[in-house]
Design an enzyme around this catalytic site. Structure first.
Site, PDB file in Angstrom:
ATOM      1  N   ASP A 135       7.116   0.166   5.075  1.00 43.70           N
ATOM      2  CA  ASP A 135       7.977   1.199   4.476  1.00 43.70           C
ATOM      3  C   ASP A 135       8.140   0.930   2.980  1.00 43.70           C
ATOM      4  OD1 ASP A 135       9.845  -0.868   4.203  1.00 43.70           O
ATOM      5  OD2 ASP A 135      11.135  -0.152   5.813  1.00 43.70           O
ATOM      6  N   GLY A 136       9.033   1.659   2.345  1.00 44.32           N
ATOM      7  CA  GLY A 136       9.243   1.527   0.910  1.00 44.32           C
ATOM      8  C   GLY A 136       9.743   0.161   0.473  1.00 44.32           C
TER       9      GLY A 136
END
Length: 157
Positions: A24-25
């Site tokens: 994810d980010g």
């Protein structure tokens, strides 16, 4: 559902390496990807005991529908980590079963995730509860038992 006494269950192990697309980010493995790993490990378990999902669907005429699941996150995994997913059957009934899972990060040596999923066998055509064949039930019951996860073992207590 029947839970075997203290006999250890058959545990299937699936190894994989995390992909960049699974992060994810924040650079960690996105939480929902563990569910996909659970599914892959469950498929391998079924294959190991002689009942790959295609056999379940074609010969048994049933799907294993997820009815409930739970995940406990411990430590993150990252891109390119080596992962070991362990799965077993914690409980087995005539038309349902509970799989247990542990996801180990072999790169760090730490437990990343534990979880369980409960499944009901449902008829492919009608969607109604479908009892396992006597042979499949026996395959499940002979391999069932409390796994290495206290999180999974205490799920109903």
């Amino acid at each position: 559902m029947e839970t075997a006494p203290a006999k250890p269950p058959l545990i299937c192990e699936l190894r994989l390496r995390t992909r960049y697309a699974e992060t994810d980010g924040m650079g960690v493995i996105y939480h929902a990807n563990y569910l996909a790993w659970f599914e892959a490990a469950r498929n391998e378990y079924c294959r190991l005991v002689g009942y790959p999902y295609l056999v379940l669907e074609r010969l048994e005429g049933a799907y294993l529908m997820v009815t409930e699941l739970s995940i406990k996150y411990h430590t993150p995994s990252f891109f390119d980590d080596e992962i070991l997913v362990r799965t077993w059957v914690e409980e087995a009934g005539r038309a349902s079963c509970v799989f247990g899972y542990q996801v180990w990060n072999e790169t760090t040596g730490k437990l990343s995730v534990e979880g369980w999923s409960e499944h009901a066998a449902v008829d492919k055509v009608t969607g109604k509860i479908h009892r396992f064949s006597p042979h499949l039930y026996e395959v499940l019951v002979v391999n069932v038992g409390p796994g290495p996860s206290k999180f999974v073992s205490k799920r109903r207590k």
